[in-house]
Design a protein around this motif. Structure first.
Motif, mmCIF file in Angstrom:
data_model
loop_
_atom_site.group_PDB
_atom_site.id
_atom_site.type_symbol
_atom_site.label_atom_id
_atom_site.label_comp_id
_atom_site.label_asym_id
_atom_site.label_seq_id
_atom_site.Cartn_x
_atom_site.Cartn_y
_atom_site.Cartn_z
ATOM 1 N N UNK A 63 39.848 40.476 32.439
ATOM 2 C CA UNK A 63 39.000 40.075 33.565
ATOM 3 C C UNK A 63 39.667 40.399 34.895
ATOM 4 N N UNK A 64 38.858 40.643 35.908
ATOM 5 C CA UNK A 64 39.358 40.959 37.242
ATOM 6 C C UNK A 64 39.498 39.671 38.036
ATOM 7 N N UNK A 65 40.641 39.500 38.655
ATOM 8 C CA UNK A 65 40.855 38.380 39.561
ATOM 9 C C UNK A 65 40.142 38.698 40.859
ATOM 10 N N UNK A 66 39.202 37.851 41.237
ATOM 11 C CA UNK A 66 38.414 38.085 42.442
ATOM 12 C C UNK A 66 39.149 37.577 43.676
ATOM 13 N N UNK A 83 36.220 37.889 37.059
ATOM 14 C CA UNK A 83 35.026 38.658 36.743
ATOM 15 C C UNK A 83 35.256 39.337 35.412
ATOM 16 N N UNK A 84 34.397 39.035 34.470
ATOM 17 C CA UNK A 84 34.484 39.659 33.162
ATOM 18 C C UNK A 84 33.349 40.667 33.049
ATOM 19 N N UNK A 85 33.680 41.934 33.189
ATOM 20 C CA UNK A 85 32.683 42.995 33.104
ATOM 21 C C UNK A 85 33.334 44.233 32.515
ATOM 22 N N UNK A 86 32.572 44.971 31.746
ATOM 23 C CA UNK A 86 33.109 46.171 31.115
ATOM 24 C C UNK A 86 33.055 47.388 32.031
ATOM 25 N N UNK A 87 32.294 47.314 33.110
ATOM 26 C CA UNK A 87 32.146 48.488 33.956
ATOM 27 C C UNK A 87 32.749 48.249 35.324
ATOM 28 N N UNK A 88 33.488 49.220 35.808
ATOM 29 C CA UNK A 88 33.974 49.205 37.185
ATOM 30 C C UNK A 88 32.843 49.733 38.050
ATOM 31 N N UNK A 146 48.310 38.096 48.912
ATOM 32 C CA UNK A 146 49.006 37.939 47.633
ATOM 33 C C UNK A 146 48.011 37.941 46.466
ATOM 34 N N UNK A 147 46.846 37.314 46.641
ATOM 35 C CA UNK A 147 45.826 37.306 45.591
ATOM 36 C C UNK A 147 45.308 38.733 45.365
ATOM 37 N N UNK A 148 45.095 39.479 46.451
ATOM 38 C CA UNK A 148 44.636 40.865 46.332
ATOM 39 C C UNK A 148 45.686 41.709 45.612
ATOM 40 N N UNK A 149 46.941 41.536 45.980
ATOM 41 C CA UNK A 149 48.023 42.295 45.329
ATOM 42 C C UNK A 149 48.101 41.966 43.844
ATOM 43 N N UNK A 150 47.975 40.700 43.508
ATOM 44 C CA UNK A 150 48.004 40.315 42.092
ATOM 45 C C UNK A 150 46.832 40.931 41.347
#
Length: 128
Positions: free
Chosen positions: A23-26, A38-43, A98-102
């Motif tokens: 999942x992507x950290x928003x 965000x849990x999604x299979x497509x970018x 920091x959240x964006x970098x992570x």
């Protein structure tokens, strides 16, 4: 209710790992400060694009805040309230960055064969 939410989140994380998709950290949190994933299979989906735009806005605000804070901190006559305000805003911006970098770091793929590069032996070989 809280346990059910935790169980649901854990099942989703396991499903994501088993599918090979993390999942992507928003770049935002819930009202109570919890992370959003965000849990999604497509970018490139709607929420991914929204998150990208939000990250760009946060980075822009952070850059503007550094300029403003430099002005305040460079002024020997700045009031305690001005310095405190600048510090609070800088702290918020740093948290965002920091959240964006992570988030971006989690989305980087590790090239094949580079998993062990953090070992002391690999570091010694790179130096010597």
């Amino acid at each position: 209710m809280q346990r059910a939410d935790g169980d649901r989140q854990r099942r989703q994380e396991l499903a994501d790992v088993s599918s090979g998709h993390l999942p992507r950290l928003l770049p935002w949190t819930t009202d109570d400060g919890k992370r959003c994933l965000l849990s999604a299979d497509t970018e490139g989906g709607f929420l991914s694009r929204l998150a990208d735009d939000f990250e760009a806005a946060q980075l822009g605000l952070g850059s503007d805040m550094v300029t403003e804070a430099s002005t305040v901190l460079g002024n020997p006559m700045a009031t305690h309230a001005e310095v405190r305000y600048a510090t609070l805003r800088l702290s918020e911006c740093l948290t965002d960055v920091l959240r964006i970098a992570e988030s971006r770091g989690l989305r980087l793929s590790v090239p094949d064969g580079d998993e062990d590069d953090d070992s002391p032996a690999a570091s010694a070989e790179a130096v010597g």
